[in-house]
Write an enzyme that holds these catalytic residues in place. Structure first.
Site, PDB file in Angstrom:
ATOM      1  CG  HIS A  47     -23.662 -20.767 -26.222  1.00 40.48           C
ATOM      2  ND1 HIS A  47     -22.748 -21.447 -26.977  1.00 40.48           N
ATOM      3  CD2 HIS A  47     -23.374 -19.444 -26.401  1.00 40.48           C
ATOM      4  CE1 HIS A  47     -21.955 -20.591 -27.598  1.00 40.48           C
ATOM      5  NE2 HIS A  47     -22.297 -19.364 -27.256  1.00 40.48           N
TER       6      HIS A  47
ATOM      7  CG  HIS B 224     -19.608 -21.279 -24.074  1.00 42.57           C
ATOM      8  ND1 HIS B 224     -20.790 -20.696 -23.698  1.00 42.57           N
ATOM      9  CD2 HIS B 224     -18.923 -20.344 -24.775  1.00 42.57           C
ATOM     10  CE1 HIS B 224     -20.819 -19.457 -24.140  1.00 42.57           C
ATOM     11  NE2 HIS B 224     -19.703 -19.211 -24.800  1.00 42.57           N
TER      12      HIS B 224
ATOM     13  CB  CYS C 158     -14.882  -5.019 -31.267  1.00 48.21           C
ATOM     14  SG  CYS C 158     -16.347  -6.079 -31.021  1.00 48.21           S
TER      15      CYS C 158
ATOM     16  CB  CYS D 289     -13.688  -8.852 -30.244  1.00 47.33           C
ATOM     17  SG  CYS D 289     -14.581  -9.308 -31.711  1.00 47.33           S
TER      18      CYS D 289
ATOM     19  CB  CYS E 246     -16.858  -5.806 -34.838  1.00 44.34           C
ATOM     20  SG  CYS E 246     -16.349  -7.507 -34.536  1.00 44.34           S
TER      21      CYS E 246
ATOM     22  CG  HIS F  13     -19.300  -9.262 -32.098  1.00 40.71           C
ATOM     23  ND1 HIS F  13     -17.929  -9.356 -31.932  1.00 40.71           N
ATOM     24  CD2 HIS F  13     -19.840 -10.232 -31.325  1.00 40.71           C
ATOM     25  CE1 HIS F  13     -17.670 -10.337 -31.079  1.00 40.71           C
ATOM     26  NE2 HIS F  13     -18.798 -10.880 -30.700  1.00 40.71           N
TER      27      HIS F  13
ATOM     28  CE  LYS G  99     -23.051 -14.644 -35.175  1.00 39.60           C
ATOM     29  NZ  LYS G  99     -23.240 -13.784 -34.126  1.00 39.60           N
TER      30      LYS G  99
ATOM     31  CE  LYS H 256     -28.136 -12.996 -24.553  1.00 39.45           C
ATOM     32  NZ  LYS H 256     -27.930 -11.982 -23.582  1.00 39.45           N
TER      33      LYS H 256
HETATM   34  N1  MSP Z   1     -12.851 -15.279 -22.717  1.00 38.20           N
HETATM   35  C1  MSP Z   1     -12.416 -15.581 -24.037  1.00 38.20           C
HETATM   36  C2  MSP Z   1     -11.355 -16.671 -24.031  1.00 38.20           C
HETATM   37  C3  MSP Z   1     -10.151 -16.369 -23.186  1.00 38.20           C
HETATM   38  S1  MSP Z   1      -9.052 -17.702 -23.149  1.00 38.20           S
HETATM   39  C4  MSP Z   1      -7.669 -17.125 -22.518  1.00 38.20           C
HETATM   40  C5  MSP Z   1     -13.598 -16.043 -24.887  1.00 38.20           C
HETATM   41  N2  MSP Z   1     -14.642 -16.513 -24.239  1.00 38.20           N
HETATM   42  S2  MSP Z   1     -16.034 -16.965 -24.917  1.00 38.20           S
HETATM   43  O1  MSP Z   1     -16.850 -17.361 -23.819  1.00 38.20           O
HETATM   44  O2  MSP Z   1     -16.540 -15.934 -25.746  1.00 38.20           O
HETATM   45  O3  MSP Z   1     -15.760 -18.141 -25.898  1.00 38.20           O
HETATM   46  C6  MSP Z   1     -15.093 -19.273 -25.527  1.00 38.20           C
HETATM   47  C7  MSP Z   1     -15.107 -20.357 -26.573  1.00 38.20           C
HETATM   48  O4  MSP Z   1     -16.421 -20.695 -27.006  1.00 38.20           O
HETATM   49  C8  MSP Z   1     -14.320 -19.979 -27.812  1.00 38.20           C
HETATM   50  O5  MSP Z   1     -13.378 -20.998 -28.062  1.00 38.20           O
HETATM   51  C9  MSP Z   1     -15.361 -19.905 -28.891  1.00 38.20           C
HETATM   52  O6  MSP Z   1     -14.811 -20.288 -30.107  1.00 38.20           O
HETATM   53  C10 MSP Z   1     -16.396 -20.905 -28.388  1.00 38.20           C
HETATM   54  N3  MSP Z   1     -17.684 -20.665 -29.040  1.00 38.20           N
HETATM   55  C11 MSP Z   1     -18.543 -19.650 -28.826  1.00 38.20           C
HETATM   56  N4  MSP Z   1     -19.578 -19.738 -29.726  1.00 38.20           N
HETATM   57  C12 MSP Z   1     -19.397 -20.816 -30.530  1.00 38.20           C
HETATM   58  C13 MSP Z   1     -20.139 -21.449 -31.560  1.00 38.20           C
HETATM   59  N5  MSP Z   1     -21.281 -20.966 -32.026  1.00 38.20           N
HETATM   60  N6  MSP Z   1     -19.655 -22.601 -32.080  1.00 38.20           N
HETATM   61  C14 MSP Z   1     -18.524 -23.199 -31.581  1.00 38.20           C
HETATM   62  N7  MSP Z   1     -17.817 -22.645 -30.606  1.00 38.20           N
HETATM   63  C15 MSP Z   1     -18.127 -21.384 -30.183  1.00 38.20           C
HETATM   64  O7  MSP Z   1     -13.507 -15.989 -26.098  1.00 38.20           O
END
Ligand code: MSP
Length: 473
Positions: A22, A25, A132, A135, A150, A153, A296, A299
């Protein structure tokens, strides 16, 4: 910079494959892409290593796959491919995409944990407490809401009682504080560094690094009843990727992360490296979280933004522009569709797009000879990028856009032409051509497709719309 002043290693987190990519990411990966492009221009492409990938083991993935009646492997293959495809669609430029299910990664990780054990930093025990799964984190009572939920979440955590292996994290408390105090490990922005220092000072507990009730993971080499805790497996990717590619880039110069995963990166990760006798990353760059139109992303609300869809409708650079300019790196923010559309129309389509079209059209219309060697650079934009002020970098470029537009309005080339003032007209349009060139150059790391279009149009002197009007109905 790391031990080699002429090299630069940039990482993103590796993304969980429990769900599709999304906009959050995409944000992390786009910022890393800007830095990678910037450093490639400074140091040469071979001296930059930009790493991203997917985090594929653990309970969260095991369960998401199960819910879809797929094997974890099939499921991970499917979602990992989505990530790779999305980054391709967005024309991001990672040098490598690592998957933690890659056997080479698994092999090096197994060697590293064996080394930790041989060193005496791992011991067997029992874990009884809250976990969790969303997380993938053991939670201490102070992390919980109402003693069981959590805080991130807002879901009830699970009670875990199992035999685990612990890593002696507490042993590294002093050394961690020391490396942060000495600036050997920097955390940007400073407020995040202060937060972590306080957290470490409050006392570190040893951390469980294996699960006996999760089968989807790397088996501990000395005890195959256990799989390695997914965060240890994941964090080590930053080391395994360059190692398996035989690229001499370790340690990372800049590691992009969101604020939610700061503790893993600022505590467990450097402690593992200290224990292994490996060098520490130079800097963690921590960005905030953003909501979408004030809510926030979820889904249930149906407001999760697929970056590939935005790219299809608006183009990659419109997405990059909005994220980099409207959000302040390091702070929380809000993705607003209204502001996205406004900025597209007034700043991209009108201010920049029209400037390029108008100037090139006038050069053609008045048959002006252009001295193409005349292009300047906007050095101050680089200074902003190096200090992670992407919004400020774009402000500087748009100041230049505004200056050029004002110049046209004030000096009115059409009147100069009417009055037959050809020398003045040529000077004015050559000056504008050169300003647009400096804008095109400055945009190379920030809006690479736009930069290319501008520079090629300046060369061919043929105008074609850069940001066409888009029907938003
Ligand atoms: N798999 C772990 C990271 C392991 S690194 C050794 C993870 N993955 S994640 O897919 O959940 O998230 C990855 C990144 O996306 C994180 O840096 C997280 O902060 C970012 N984001 C997820 N949702 C977000 C927002 N709503 N806004 C900004 N960034 C966000 O964590």
């Amino acid at each position: 910079m790391n031990n080699f002043d002429n090299q630069h290693y940039i990482t993103t987190p590796i993304y969980y494959v429990n769900d599709r990519p999304h906009i959050g990411h995409a944000y992390t990966t786009i910022v890393a892409d800007v830095l990678a492009r910037y450093w490639r221009a400074q140091l040469g492409a071979d001296n930059v290593f930009f790493l991203t990938g997917t985090d594929e083991h653990g309970a969260k993935i095991e369960r998401a796959a199960e819910a879809l009646k797929m094997s974890p492997r099939e499921f991970a293959d499917f979602i990992s491919a989505k990530y790779q495809q999305t980054w391709k669609t967005l024309k991001l430029s990672p040098d490598y995409f690592i998957r933690t299910t890659d056997p080479e990664h698994e092999k090096i990780v197994a060697e590293l944990v064996t080394k930790l054990r041989d060193k005496g930093d791992i011991y067997k025990g029992e874990y009884l407490g809250r976990y969790c799964v969303a997380c993938e984190e053991y939670k201490s009572p102070s992390d919980l809401l109402d003693g069981q939920k959590c805080a991130i979440h807002k879901k009830v955590t699970e009670v875990v009682k199992e035999e685990v292996y612990f890593f002696k994290l507490s042993k590294y408390q002093k050394r961690l504080l020391n490396v942060i105090a000495k600036g050997q490990l920097k955390i940007f922005p400073e407020s995040r560094e202060n937060e972590i220092v306080k957290f470490i000072e409050s006392g570190l507990q040893d951390v469980a690094i294996s699960r006996s009730n999760v089968s989807w993971g790397i088996k501990l080499p000395w005890d195959s009843k256990h799989t390695l805790y997914v965060w240890v497996d994941a964090l080590l990717n930053y080391f395994t990727a360059p190692t398996m590619l035989k690229k001499d880039f370790f340690p990372p110069d800049e590691q992009l992360i969101g604020k939610d995963i700061l503790r893993f990166h600022a505590v467990i990760w450097p402690a593992l490296l200290l224990a292994l006798g490996l060098p520490l990353p130079r800097q963690l760059l921590v960005h905030g979280f953003f909501t979408v139109d004030g809510e926030k992303m979820s889904k249930t609300l149906g407001n999760v933004i697929d970056p590939a869809q935005v790219s299809k409708k608006w183009g990659n650079d419109a997405l990059r522009y909005y994220l980099l300019r409207d959000l302040t790196f390091g702070e929380d923010g809000d993705f607003s569709w209204q502001r996205f559309e406004q900025r597209y129309e007034s700043e991209l389509s009108n201010a920049l797009g029209n400037l390029v079209q108008r100037v090139l059209a006038m050069i053609g219309r008045y048959s002006i000879k252009i001295d193409k060697k005349n292009i300047e650079t906007l050095a101050s934009v680089g200074v902003k990028i190096e200090s992670y002020d992407f919004s400020g970098a774009l402000d500087l470029v748009w100041d230049e856009v505004a200056r050029a537009n004002t110049k046209i309005e004030k000096e009115k080339p059409w009147l100069l032409s009417k009055a037959g003032k050809t020398a003045e007209l040529s000077k004015l349009l050559n000056g504008l051509h050169s300003s647009i060139g400096s804008i095109g150059n400055a945009l190379a790391p920030l809006l690479p497709e736009t930069s290319k279009k501008i520079l090629s149009q300046l060369d061919s002197l043929t105008p074609t719309p850069i940001f066409p009007r888009i029907d938003t109905e």
